[in-house]
Design an enzyme around this catalytic site. Structure first.
Site, PDB file in Angstrom:
ATOM      1  N   LYS B  67       0.953  -1.438   0.022  1.00 48.57           N
ATOM      2  CA  LYS B  67       0.319   0.170  -0.229  1.00 48.57           C
ATOM      3  C   LYS B  67       0.911   1.727   0.022  1.00 48.57           C
ATOM      4  O   LYS B  67       2.110   1.443   0.395  1.00 48.57           O
ATOM      5  CB  LYS B  67      -0.933  -0.340   1.681  1.00 48.57           C
ATOM      6  CG  LYS B  67      -2.264   1.034   0.885  1.00 48.57           C
ATOM      7  CD  LYS B  67      -3.022   0.993   2.517  1.00 48.57           C
ATOM      8  CE  LYS B  67      -4.527   1.950   2.191  1.00 48.57           C
ATOM      9  NZ  LYS B  67      -4.892   1.588   3.609  1.00 48.57           N
ATOM     10  N   SER B 142      -9.486   1.855   2.344  1.00 50.23           N
ATOM     11  CA  SER B 142      -8.749   2.876   1.850  1.00 50.23           C
ATOM     12  C   SER B 142      -7.516   1.749   1.097  1.00 50.23           C
ATOM     13  O   SER B 142      -7.011   1.955  -0.068  1.00 50.23           O
ATOM     14  CB  SER B 142      -7.933   3.593   2.261  1.00 50.23           C
ATOM     15  OG  SER B 142      -7.703   2.546   3.414  1.00 50.23           O
ATOM     16  N   SER B 166     -10.157  -0.246   6.949  1.00 46.53           N
ATOM     17  CA  SER B 166      -9.179  -0.328   5.063  1.00 46.53           C
ATOM     18  C   SER B 166      -8.669  -1.703   4.598  1.00 46.53           C
ATOM     19  O   SER B 166      -8.444  -2.094   3.740  1.00 46.53           O
ATOM     20  CB  SER B 166      -8.474   0.887   5.362  1.00 46.53           C
ATOM     21  OG  SER B 166      -9.399   2.072   5.200  1.00 46.53           O
TER      22      SER B 166
END
Lengths: 476, 473
Positions: B67, B142, B166
């Site tokens: 990420k 996210s 997330s």
């Protein structure tokens, strides 16, 4: 005698002390030894505030803070708690300062100073830990500089902010408090006052129960006294005009010796304090006993010990202990020569000569001091000669023995002096007559003539005695 | 069915890491789901190095997506924000150090909501990641890129971060397995903070055992994160599928208003499956759940308003021009932060301000304690809690962008877990109109072993994970 404090002056101080004797910064492993380094060479992702970095509390810094708290007779908090103080400034790499808020590491202490009317207690409200920001640098003056450069070497240095109650009643008391505090901190071996920016002062002052102003940017103890004197005068003038002092923050312009308004209360920041989520509480309550045991001797205790151990007078003890370097110097000298003589020579003579030259004790060696005292005590040189040696070492360098030889300072005694006395009496009948006529001063003149003949190497006191003897014997 | 770690390791053994990595790079190249913010130029070199050194290690030669809010030395880390455009960290996050030691090949950075602020990866400055099952739908967020890349077969495993769901949300929307570890189980050193007291880095994969393998690698103690706790790992060893006697709690509050009927049914079916395997369930009550969402957003935004203060254009990333420092910093933040980030900074700043601090921030902390107590009470009687991860399957791209509140509401079942700090895993439990649905298995503090074991048993007894998404090329 009780000090009346005619203007109702109340002064409280906030002192930022850099714990520069620590090896590393407050929240990272960067070295604190940056003072002579190139800018931005003592930095890492943590003290640069790079994204993703986390602080790790320096345990030794917490120990130092507790040590300070104990020396200032404070209560120690049970566990540490840090907060974020949010504000924007280019020297603040994270956009907030990690500091302490409602749980300072230590609180409720006191320091005894020499006040306007004897011993005076200044209460310590609290002392908390926080990180130092970086430093903004300009090429030349701020106005003329083409830009601002930021040096983050200082960023993340451990600070302790000590906050006093408004217990000082004059600028002089404020200065004495600062001197005393610096002395205590140096005894604790947590800070070196000789490094730039190691102690920074903000002063709060009010008169006659009015609103207070805060004066920032004070960089020396002398500066604090000057800033406060100016502020009292300024506030008195406002009151004289029938106006009210407004609560505000003022900036001390050291060069001009005046304070200038920075911002009023309405313009104060809202720092939006909240607990630092990246630091977990550290339980420190159980450390206190151990730290207390290793606490070094503090100035007041050392002063008492000097009186009892070395039989010196209190003024000497005070002078010798008001700076740890001088006290250490003295004790080293005293271990090798007569401590009573050492007290006189170090506190009265050496300190005076150093002060006159704005030098510190570091400019003189224990060996030289010991040698000089030995020469005096053994009668090889006169006291006057000894003073000359000290001055010579400070001004031009050299060793005591070389200076003695070079300047011919070995004391002369016996025949040479006898002969000089006889000669002077013979050569100055008028002065002798004046003496007989009751002019005591003539005797001084005659002694002076002998000293001149012996180029100062005779002992003035014994010359005087010899002279009186000779007069009694041969001239009455 | 996509390759798991054991398949890949076998392939590397019989060919090379270089070839395996090349095949994944090719899939990424061919894909148009926008899962990556950047591809590591040295991915092939990393693989060659593994080959030439004949490197061993649990992840030797395995490509992984990271990420974009996890710091990677020498590789762009932007948090999908324009303000960090051009920022290349000079250091590796703890988890990246661990992955490199284990032989993993960092293949690229995955797309995300800007600074993790979103539930759909639509707030990314690089545009949304598309759901591998339906290109018109969001991948969740996210960590949308990390989930989509795994499900589309572009990497076998990835790392995300979970502040309020997330990791679990995109895992549920894309049909991946995603774990939010116990707060303190994985070092956050190098994770760009959004809300420090809530977030953890967590692994995503197509198989539970691969998530466990990743956890074994990344969850070692790290003294650079003061909130990191020493604990026992050994997650892979815990993976047996014996569910006999497992006590499941089903919290009624997690099946309330707004939870899609199909989703409820699939989750109850899953609970039934566990019963078949020998587990037993009881209904439990977690009465403070309704207050969790408001408390979560208050705390997260407050922390964010402070965490994001450092992005002022002074030291890294991009900047706007201004006549002095304050104007430069102000314009940089005005022009480079996206709307959602600015909204959260403003709200967080407000919540911490003098006069409001007690009413909002302090109150939220009190609610947090109550939510935590709900979990502590529940785990006195049960081993795990089961609930829907998300209230609905993936929604359409753009559907909720004009109504932030409706977007916040989709986090209703994930945020209480972050407030409490307990671990939780989302595993696929079926499909609703062709879109994956996630089952959330929540565990007690540092009891990842039990939820991994349950999730693994469920996976072994179902076939949801064997289905291929349309985006697989």
């Amino acid at each position: 005698m009780v000090y009346e404090n005619p203007d109702g002056v109340m002064i409280g101080l906030e002192i930022h002390v850099q714990l520069n004797k620590l090896a590393t910064k407050l929240f990272c492993g960067c070295s604190t030894d940056y003072h002579t380094s190139e800018p931005n060479t003592h930095v890492c992702p943590v003290c640069m505030g790079l994204p993703g970095c986390l602080p790790v509390l320096n345990k030794r810094a917490v120990e130092y803070a507790i040590r300070i708290g104990l020396a200032l007779n404070c209560e120690i908090v049970e566990q540490t708690q840090f907060h974020r103080k949010n504000y924007y400034y280019p020297d603040l790499p994270k956009g907030f300062q990690t500091t302490q808020y409602d749980y300072p590491i230590v609180s409720d202490g006191k320091v005894v100073i020499e006040g306007e009317d004897g011993e005076h207690v200044v209460r310590i409200r609290r002392a908390h830990m926080e990180e130092d920001p970086g430093r903004l640098m300009h090429m030349g003056s701020i106005e003329k500089s083409r830009g601002t450069l930021i040096d983050y070497n200082r960023s993340g240095m451990a600070l302790i902010e000590i906050v006093s109650e408004p217990d000082m009643r004059s600028p002089r008391e404020a200065r004495r408090f600062l001197d005393k505090l610096r002395n205590i901190l140096e005894y604790l071996d947590v800070f070196d006052s000789t490094l730039e920016g190691s102690m920074r002062v903000d002063a709060n002052i009010s008169i006659g129960g009015g609103d207070r102003t805060e004066v920032k940017n004070i960089s020396s103890h002398k500066g604090a006294e000057r800033a406060l004197l100016y502020e009292i005068m300024r506030q008195k003038n406002i009151k004289r005009r029938g106006e009210k002092v407004v609560m505000e923050t003022r900036h001390f312009d050291e060069a001009r010796g005046v304070t200038i308004s920075m911002r009023t209360k309405e313009e104060e920041h809202d720092y939006r304090y909240f607990p630092e989520p990246d630091l977990v509480p550290m339980r420190v309550g159980s450390w206190v006993e151990g730290i207390l045991e290793t606490l070094p001797e503090l100035p007041d205790a050392r002063r008492s010990r000097f009186i009892s151990d070395y039989g010196m007078v209190d003024t000497h003890a005070k002078a010798l202990t008001s700076d740890i370097r001088v006290a250490d110097f003295y004790e080293e000298v005293a271990s090798q020569v007569d401590p009573a003589s050492a007290a006189v020579w170090v506190s009265d003579v050496l300190k005076g000569e150093l002060n006159y030259r704005d030098l510190t004790i570091a400019s003189f060696t224990v060996e030289d001091m010991v040698k000089i005292i030995e020469l005096v005590v053994s009668g090889k040189i006169t006291e006057k000669g000894a003073v000359e040696i000290i001055r010579n070492i400070l001004d031009e360098g050299g060793s005591p023995m070389d200076i003695v030889k070079e300047k011919g300072l070995l004391k002369v005694e016996g025949d040479v002096v006898d002969q000089a006395v006889e000669e002077v009496l013979r050569e100055n009948p008028q002065a002798l007559e004046d003496y007989f006529a009751g002019k005591e001063k003539s005797l001084n003149f005659l002694v002076g003539q002998v000293m001149k003949k012996t180029r100062g190497r005779a002992d003035a006191r014994s010359v005087r005695e010899m002279m009186l003897e000779e007069i009694d014997k041969n001239y009455r | 069915m996509l390759d798991g770690l054991s398949d890949i390791k076998y392939k590397i053994g019989s060919s090379s890491a270089e070839e395996v990595v090349a095949s994944y790079l090719e899939r990424i190249e061919k894909s148009d789901i926008n899962a990556f913010t950047c591809i590591a130029e040295d991915a092939t070199d990393q693989a060659k190095k593994i080959d030439s050194l004949n490197m061993e290690g649990p992840l030797a030669g395995v490509p992984i997506a990271i990420k974009d809010n996890i710091s990677t030395k020498g590789l762009s880390t932007t948090c999908s924000s324009a303000i960090l455009d051009g920022y290349v960290p000079p250091y590796d996050a703890h988890v990246i150090e661990r992955l490199r030691e284990a032989g993993a090949v960092i293949i690229g950075k995955s797309n995300m909501d800007e600074f993790g602020m979103g539930t759909s990866t639509e707030t990314s400055t690089y545009g949304p990641t598309l759901n591998p099952w339906d290109a018109e739908r969001v991948a969740g967020g996210s960590s949308g890129g990390s989930a989509a890349a795994v499900v589309a077969g572009q990497v076998p495993v990835s790392l995300g971060s979970d502040t309020g769901g997330s990791v679990r949300c995109p895992a549920a929307f894309c049909g991946a397995v995603g774990l939010k570890p116990t707060y303190g189980a994985v070092s956050r050193y190098g994770l760009v903070s959004y809300a420090n007291s809530l977030e953890q880095i967590g692994p995503l994969a197509n198989r539970v055992e691969d998530v466990a393998t990743l956890m074994d690698v990344i969850s070692t103690y790290d003294n650079r994160d003061s909130t990191c706790v020493k604990h026992n790992a050994g997650y892979t060893d815990a993976l047996q599928d014996d569910m006999e006697g497992l006590k499941i709690g089903v919290p009624a509050e997690y099946f309330g208003e707004g939870i899609d009927d199909n989703v409820q049914k699939l989750v109850w079916d899953a609970v039934g499956k566990f019963e078949d395997m020998g587990a037993e369930y009881t209904k439990v009550s977690m009465p403070n759940t309704p207050y969790a969402l408001a408390a979560y957003y208050t705390i997260a935004m407050s922390e964010a308003s402070s965490n994001l203060a450092r992005f002022d254009g002074t030291r890294y990333g991009t900047r706007s021009e201004g006549e002095n420092w304050h104007m430069m910093a102000s314009k940089t933040r005005q022009e480079k932060f996206g709307a959602e980030v600015k909204r959260r900074i403003l709200l967080g700043t407000y919540a911490l301000s003098a006069g409001y601090h007690d009413r909002y921030y302090l109150k939220a902390l009190k609610v947090r304690t109550l939510v935590k107590q709900d979990f502590e009470r529940a785990f006195e009687d049960v081993d795990v809690l089961m609930a829907p991860t998300m209230p609905t399957p993936a929604f359409r791209i753009g559907e909720k962008m004009d109504d932030p509140l409706s977007l916040y509401l989709t986090d209703v079942n994930t945020v209480p877990i972050n407030l409490a700090g307990v671990p939780s895993i989302s595993v696929p439990c079926g499909f609703s109109e062709g879109l994956p649905v996630g089952l959330q298995v929540i565990g007690n503090y540092f009891d990842e072993a039990t939820i991994l074991k349950a999730a693994n048993a469920f996976e072994k007894n179902t076939d949801h994970h064997t289905k291929l998404a349309g985006a697989v090329v």
